[in-house]
Design an enzyme around this catalytic site. Structure first.
Site, PDB file in Angstrom:
ATOM      1  N   ASP A  39      -0.781  14.832 -33.449  1.00 57.19           N
ATOM      2  CA  ASP A  39       0.101  15.008 -34.674  1.00 57.19           C
ATOM      3  C   ASP A  39      -0.367  16.177 -35.454  1.00 57.19           C
ATOM      4  OD1 ASP A  39       2.479  12.831 -36.413  1.00 57.19           O
ATOM      5  OD2 ASP A  39       1.732  14.707 -37.310  1.00 57.19           O
ATOM      6  N   TYR A 160      19.739  22.019 -36.162  1.00 60.57           N
ATOM      7  CA  TYR A 160      19.051  20.658 -35.604  1.00 60.57           C
ATOM      8  C   TYR A 160      19.393  20.023 -34.555  1.00 60.57           C
ATOM      9  CZ  TYR A 160      17.232  15.915 -35.500  1.00 60.57           C
ATOM     10  OH  TYR A 160      16.667  14.784 -35.071  1.00 60.57           O
TER      11      TYR A 160
END
Ligand code: UDP
Length: 360
Positions: A39, A160
Site C-alpha cells: 500500500d 472511474y
C-alpha cells in the site's frame, strides 16, 4: 489445479491499508493465510495494519508483512512477489471517488488502469498465476434493466467506471495470451455493488477522508458530527423517489474473494457480481439508521447528484450457482449496526489511534 479447501496460501493484498483491503487482510489472516500487504498509504491507513497486527497472537504476527510501495512499480513488486513466495494477488488498491474521476480523469486512468497493468506484468515476471480484481458495478453505467446480470452490457458513465473496465479488458487479453502460450493463469473480476459496514470486532473499519458515502454520512449525523444528510434527489422513478442501491457487508464481500480464489482453475476468466441481490432506497437507509442508533437524523431533500443511476441492484445468482457463495449478512439493520459500532468505538477513526505494535 485449484488451491482447494484447507490449503494455506501466500496472498498479496494490494491496498491492504484501505477500507476493503484492510478487511481482506484481516480475514485472510483469520483463515490461516499469509498476507503481504502493499500500500502506498496515499489514502490507506497504516494504523489499520498496525491494529490488525496488534490483534494477532504471537506467531501469527509473522504471517503479516507490510510493504509501503506502489503497485505500478513493476520491478519492486516483482521482487516482493518473488521474495515472499506469493501465490495469488488480490488487487484492491485503487482510486475510488466517482466525482474526483470526472475532474481528474487521468489520475484514474493512471492508477486504476496503468498501475494495475504494471502490477499484472510484475505477476507475469514473478510467475504468479492467480489474480482477483476489485471491479465495480460502475462498469455497467446506467443499465436499462435491474437486477443486473453479468452479461448486462458494460457502458460506464464516468472515468472511474471506465478505468475499472479497461483493466477488466487487460485481464481478458492477458488471459488469452496465457492460454495460447500454455501458461498457468486464472483470474476473476468481482464487480462490487455498494460495500458497507465494518469489522464486527471494531478493530478496523470504514474511514474515508473526505467521506462521501451514504451510510457513514448518515451515522455522522447520528453522532452529531454533521447537522444533516442531504438526500440527492427525491424525484427518481423508484418506490419512494430516492435512489436504490444494493448494500453488501464488507466481510461477506472479502470472504467471496477467498472462495473465488480457491475455486480458480488454470484458464478461468470469471466475472461475478457481488451484492446481496436486493436494493434499498436512500430513505430506507436513513430510517434503518434511525432505528439502529435510536438517534435523530435530520434530512434535507436536495437535488440529484450528477451521474447517479436511479437503481443499481445485483442479480448475484451466478456466483451462487457456480461456486456456492452467497452473502450471509443480508439484514440491512445488521449491516448498519456494524458500521455504528465501529463509529462509536472509534469516533475519530484512525486519526487518533491507540495503536500498538508495527507490522514489518
Ligand atoms: N447519497 C445521498 N446523500 C449523500 C450521499 C449519498 O443521497 O450524502 C445517495 C447517492 O445519491 C446514492 C446513494 O446515496 O444514490 C449511495 O451513494 P454512495 O455515495 O454511498 O454510493 P454510490 O452508489 O455512489 O457508489
Amino acid at each position: 489445479m485449484g488451491f482447494g479447501k484447507g490449503s494455506r496460501l501466500r496472498i498479496m493484498v494490494t491496498g491492504g491499508a484501505g477500507y476493503v483491503g484492510s478487511h481482506a487482510t484481516q480475514r485472510m489472516l483469520a483463515k490461516g493465510h499469509d498476507v503481504v500487504v502493499i500500500d502506498n498509504l496515499a489514502r490507506g491507513h497504516k494504523a489499520a495494519i498496525d491494529r490488525i497486527h496488534g490483534a494477532l497472537e504471537g506467531e501469527a504476527r509473522k504471517r503479516l508483512t507490510f510493504v509501503q510501495g506502489d503497485v505500478g512499480d513493476r520491478s519492486a513488486v516483482a521482487a516482493t512477489l518473488r521474495s515472499n513466495g506469493v501465490e495469488a494477488v488480490m488487487h484492491f488498491a485503487a482510486s475510488a471517488y466517482v466525482g474526483e474521476s470526472v475532474t481528474d480523469p487521468l489520475a484514474y486512468h493512471a492508477n486504476n488502469t496503468g498501475a494495475a497493468v504494471e502490477l499484472l506484468r510484475a505477476c507475469h515476471d514473478a510467475g504468479v498465476g492467480r489474480f482477483i480484481f476489485s471491479s465495480t458495478c460502475a462498469t455497467y453505467g446506467e443499465p436499462e434493466r435491474v437486477p443486473i446480470v453479468e452479461t448486462t452490457p458494460q457502458a460506464p458513465v464516468n472515468p472511474y467506471g471506465w478505468s475499472k473496465l479497461h483493466f477488466e479488458r487487460a485481464l481478458s487479453d492477458y488471459a488469452e495470451a496465457c492460454r495460447i502460450e500454455g501458461r498457468d493463469f486464472a483470474h476473476a473480476a468481482l464487480r462490487y455493488f455498494n460495500v458497507a459496514g465494518s469489522d464486527r470486532s471494531t478493530v478496523i473499519g470504514e474511514w474515508h477522508q473526505p467521506e462521501t458515502h451514504l451510510i457513514p454520512i448518515v451515522l455522522e449525523v447520528a453522532m452529531g458530527k454533521r447537522e444533516h444528510v442531504t438526500i440527492f434527489g427525491t424525484d427518481y422513478a423508484t418506490s419512494d423517489g430516492t435512489c436504490v442501491r444494493d448494500y453488501i457487508h464488507v466481510e461477506d464481500l472479502v470472504d467471496a474473494h477467498e472462495v473465488v480464489l480457491r475455486s480458480l482453475e488454470a484458464g478461468d476468466a470469471r466475472r461475478y457480481n457481488l451484492g446481496i441481490g436486493r436494493g434499498y432506497s436512500v430513505r430506507e437507509i436513513i430510517d434503518t439508521a434511525r432505528a439502529v442508533t435510536g438517534r435523530e437524523i435530520r434530512v434535507v431533500e436536495g437535488t440529484r447528484r450528477a451521474g447517479d443511476p436511479p437503481a443499481l441492484v445485483a442479480n448475484a445468482s451466478k456466483i451462487a450457482e457456480e461456486i456456492g457463495w452467497k452473502a450471509q449478512i443480508t439484514d440491512l439493520g445488521a449491516i448498519i449496526e456494524s458500521a455504528w459500532k465501529w463509529y462509536q468505538a472509534n469516533p475519530d477513526g484512525y486519526d487518533r489511534d491507540p495503536a500498538a505494535s508495527s507490522a514489518g
